[in-house]
Design a protein around this motif. Sequence first.
Motif, PDB file in Angstrom:
ATOM      1  N   PHE A  21       0.854  -1.184   0.000  1.00 48.81           N
ATOM      2  CA  PHE A  21       0.000   0.000   0.000  1.00 48.81           C
ATOM      3  C   PHE A  21       0.890   1.234   0.000  1.00 48.81           C
ATOM      4  CE2 PHE A  21       0.876  -1.173   4.325  1.00 48.81           C
ATOM      5  CZ  PHE A  21       1.150   0.026   4.969  1.00 48.81           C
ATOM      6  N   ILE A  22       0.297   2.362  -0.315  1.00 42.23           N
ATOM      7  CA  ILE A  22       1.019   3.632  -0.283  1.00 42.23           C
ATOM      8  C   ILE A  22       0.561   4.379   0.968  1.00 42.23           C
ATOM      9  CG2 ILE A  22       1.407   5.827  -1.462  1.00 42.23           C
ATOM     10  CD1 ILE A  22       1.037   4.297  -4.110  1.00 42.23           C
ATOM     11  N   ASP A  23       1.523   4.746   1.809  1.00 37.23           N
ATOM     12  CA  ASP A  23       1.189   5.439   3.053  1.00 37.23           C
ATOM     13  C   ASP A  23       0.862   6.920   2.785  1.00 37.23           C
ATOM     14  OD1 ASP A  23       3.578   6.901   2.920  1.00 37.23           O
ATOM     15  OD2 ASP A  23       4.586   5.738   4.464  1.00 37.23           O
ATOM     16  N   PRO A  24       0.404   7.650   3.795  1.00 33.44           N
ATOM     17  CA  PRO A  24       0.025   9.057   3.585  1.00 33.44           C
ATOM     18  C   PRO A  24       1.152   9.950   3.056  1.00 33.44           C
ATOM     19  CG  PRO A  24      -0.876   8.269   5.660  1.00 33.44           C
ATOM     20  CD  PRO A  24       0.034   7.186   5.132  1.00 33.44           C
ATOM     21  N   GLU A  25       2.416   9.550   3.272  1.00 36.17           N
ATOM     22  CA  GLU A  25       3.554  10.330   2.754  1.00 36.17           C
ATOM     23  C   GLU A  25       3.935   9.938   1.331  1.00 36.17           C
ATOM     24  OE1 GLU A  25       3.940   8.797   5.995  1.00 36.17           O
ATOM     25  OE2 GLU A  25       3.041  10.634   6.778  1.00 36.17           O
ATOM     26  N   GLY A  26       3.192   8.990   0.734  1.00 38.75           N
ATOM     27  CA  GLY A  26       3.475   8.572  -0.631  1.00 38.75           C
ATOM     28  C   GLY A  26       4.506   7.461  -0.755  1.00 38.75           C
ATOM     29  N   VAL A  27       4.862   6.820   0.358  1.00 37.64           N
ATOM     30  CA  VAL A  27       5.863   5.746   0.362  1.00 37.64           C
ATOM     31  C   VAL A  27       5.167   4.407   0.137  1.00 37.64           C
ATOM     32  CG1 VAL A  27       7.602   4.554   1.765  1.00 37.64           C
ATOM     33  CG2 VAL A  27       7.369   7.044   1.902  1.00 37.64           C
ATOM     34  N   LEU A  28       5.669   3.632  -0.821  1.00 34.90           N
ATOM     35  CA  LEU A  28       5.156   2.284  -1.057  1.00 34.90           C
ATOM     36  C   LEU A  28       5.703   1.373   0.034  1.00 34.90           C
ATOM     37  CD1 LEU A  28       3.578   0.315  -2.885  1.00 34.90           C
ATOM     38  CD2 LEU A  28       5.675   0.021  -4.207  1.00 34.90           C
ATOM     39  N   ARG A  29       4.809   0.701   0.734  1.00 36.85           N
ATOM     40  CA  ARG A  29       5.195  -0.169   1.856  1.00 36.85           C
ATOM     41  C   ARG A  29       4.682  -1.577   1.640  1.00 36.85           C
ATOM     42  NH1 ARG A  29       7.070   2.110   6.529  1.00 36.85           N
ATOM     43  NH2 ARG A  29       7.199   4.377   6.493  1.00 36.85           N
ATOM     44  N   SER A 109      -7.462  -7.277  -5.886  1.00 36.01           N
ATOM     45  CA  SER A 109      -7.582  -6.997  -4.456  1.00 36.01           C
ATOM     46  C   SER A 109      -7.575  -5.497  -4.180  1.00 36.01           C
ATOM     47  CB  SER A 109      -6.462  -7.684  -3.676  1.00 36.01           C
ATOM     48  OG  SER A 109      -5.191  -7.176  -4.054  1.00 36.01           O
ATOM     49  N   ASN A 110      -7.013  -4.704  -5.071  1.00 34.28           N
ATOM     50  CA  ASN A 110      -6.992  -3.257  -4.892  1.00 34.28           C
ATOM     51  C   ASN A 110      -8.409  -2.695  -4.825  1.00 34.28           C
ATOM     52  OD1 ASN A 110      -5.735  -0.663  -4.743  1.00 34.28           O
ATOM     53  ND2 ASN A 110      -6.285  -0.340  -6.872  1.00 34.28           N
ATOM     54  N   ARG A 111      -9.340  -3.305  -5.547  1.00 35.68           N
ATOM     55  CA  ARG A 111     -10.713  -2.831  -5.541  1.00 35.68           C
ATOM     56  C   ARG A 111     -11.490  -3.360  -4.340  1.00 35.68           C
ATOM     57  NH1 ARG A 111      -9.409  -3.151 -10.933  1.00 35.68           N
ATOM     58  NH2 ARG A 111      -9.947  -5.305 -11.293  1.00 35.68           N
ATOM     59  N   ARG A 112     -11.039  -4.466  -3.762  1.00 35.82           N
ATOM     60  CA  ARG A 112     -11.752  -5.075  -2.641  1.00 35.82           C
ATOM     61  C   ARG A 112     -11.207  -4.649  -1.289  1.00 35.82           C
ATOM     62  NH1 ARG A 112     -10.747  -9.757  -5.843  1.00 35.82           N
ATOM     63  NH2 ARG A 112      -9.169 -10.339  -4.346  1.00 35.82           N
ATOM     64  N   GLY A 113      -9.894  -4.372  -1.231  1.00 35.09           N
ATOM     65  CA  GLY A 113      -9.236  -4.124   0.044  1.00 35.09           C
ATOM     66  C   GLY A 113      -9.520  -2.743   0.599  1.00 35.09           C
ATOM     67  N   PRO A 114      -9.517  -2.632   1.905  1.00 41.15           N
ATOM     68  CA  PRO A 114      -9.715  -1.315   2.520  1.00 41.15           C
ATOM     69  C   PRO A 114      -8.517  -0.412   2.252  1.00 41.15           C
ATOM     70  CG  PRO A 114      -9.127  -2.941   4.180  1.00 41.15           C
ATOM     71  CD  PRO A 114      -9.290  -3.677   2.878  1.00 41.15           C
ATOM     72  N   GLY A 115      -8.764   0.810   1.862  1.00 41.99           N
ATOM     73  CA  GLY A 115      -7.684   1.769   1.676  1.00 41.99           C
ATOM     74  C   GLY A 115      -6.838   1.548   0.450  1.00 41.99           C
ATOM     75  N   GLY A 116      -7.288   0.744  -0.500  1.00 40.59           N
ATOM     76  CA  GLY A 116      -6.531   0.563  -1.728  1.00 40.59           C
ATOM     77  C   GLY A 116      -5.256  -0.222  -1.560  1.00 40.59           C
ATOM     78  N   SER A 117      -5.320  -1.374  -0.940  1.00 34.90           N
ATOM     79  CA  SER A 117      -4.155  -2.238  -0.775  1.00 34.90           C
ATOM     80  C   SER A 117      -4.143  -3.322  -1.844  1.00 34.90           C
ATOM     81  CB  SER A 117      -4.181  -2.919   0.594  1.00 34.90           C
ATOM     82  OG  SER A 117      -4.073  -1.976   1.628  1.00 34.90           O
ATOM     83  N   LEU A 118      -2.949  -3.806  -2.149  1.00 35.60           N
ATOM     84  CA  LEU A 118      -2.787  -4.993  -2.992  1.00 35.60           C
ATOM     85  C   LEU A 118      -2.387  -6.145  -2.083  1.00 35.60           C
ATOM     86  CD1 LEU A 118      -0.803  -3.733  -6.099  1.00 35.60           C
ATOM     87  CD2 LEU A 118      -3.084  -4.737  -6.089  1.00 35.60           C
ATOM     88  N   PHE A 119      -2.902  -7.321  -2.389  1.00 33.64           N
ATOM     89  CA  PHE A 119      -2.574  -8.502  -1.611  1.00 33.64           C
ATOM     90  C   PHE A 119      -2.006  -9.571  -2.530  1.00 33.64           C
ATOM     91  CE2 PHE A 119      -5.857  -6.277   0.681  1.00 33.64           C
ATOM     92  CZ  PHE A 119      -5.390  -6.297   1.976  1.00 33.64           C
ATOM     93  N   GLY A 120      -1.224 -10.456  -1.965  1.00 35.66           N
ATOM     94  CA  GLY A 120      -0.670 -11.548  -2.743  1.00 35.66           C
ATOM     95  C   GLY A 120       0.086 -12.505  -1.851  1.00 35.66           C
ATOM     96  N   PHE A 121       0.868 -13.360  -2.493  1.00 35.63           N
ATOM     97  CA  PHE A 121       1.683 -14.308  -1.738  1.00 35.63           C
ATOM     98  C   PHE A 121       3.022 -14.469  -2.438  1.00 35.63           C
ATOM     99  CE2 PHE A 121      -1.003 -16.666  -4.639  1.00 35.63           C
ATOM    100  CZ  PHE A 121      -0.142 -17.566  -5.233  1.00 35.63           C
ATOM    101  N   ALA A 122       3.975 -14.955  -1.694  1.00 38.21           N
ATOM    102  CA  ALA A 122       5.304 -15.241  -2.214  1.00 38.21           C
ATOM    103  C   ALA A 122       5.628 -16.691  -1.871  1.00 38.21           C
ATOM    104  CB  ALA A 122       6.341 -14.302  -1.593  1.00 38.21           C
TER     105      ALA A 122
END
Length: 146
Positions: A21-29, A109-122
Amino acid sequence: MLKTGCAGRWMPPGGCEWESFIDPEGVLRLRANGGLVRWAGWPEGGVALPTADLRGFVHPDDMESFNAHMALHREVLAGKTVPIPSHLHRVRGLDGAYRWIRMVTDVDSNRRGPGGSLFGFALDVHDQQEAIRGLADVIAGGQVGT
């Protein structure tokens, strides 16, 4: 801590689930949980690392691919509809060894997740990748002989 099997042998880290997700400062986390996370020594649970910090764990030869993968995450999180194919990266663990990891993203998942998060697995696919590389070497060697 690395897992060991019943005979005391080292066992591969398996995998993990993750969220970007991208935090309020614009950092991808990226936040992750699972055996792969423990093997690499990343914080688990609620800790979300900036992806810039994760670059220190990625093999130098795979940095371009990792950066391209993270750029696709940014595009999807910005609202663009782009596919994110699975990516292979070598990641360094606590023992200093690199293992091949396949990252799989659920772009919907970006459309389903709260706050625009992406989900996945490794997944740890090290043994399969090494077998593929070994076969490629055998084939290349056979072609030289002919």
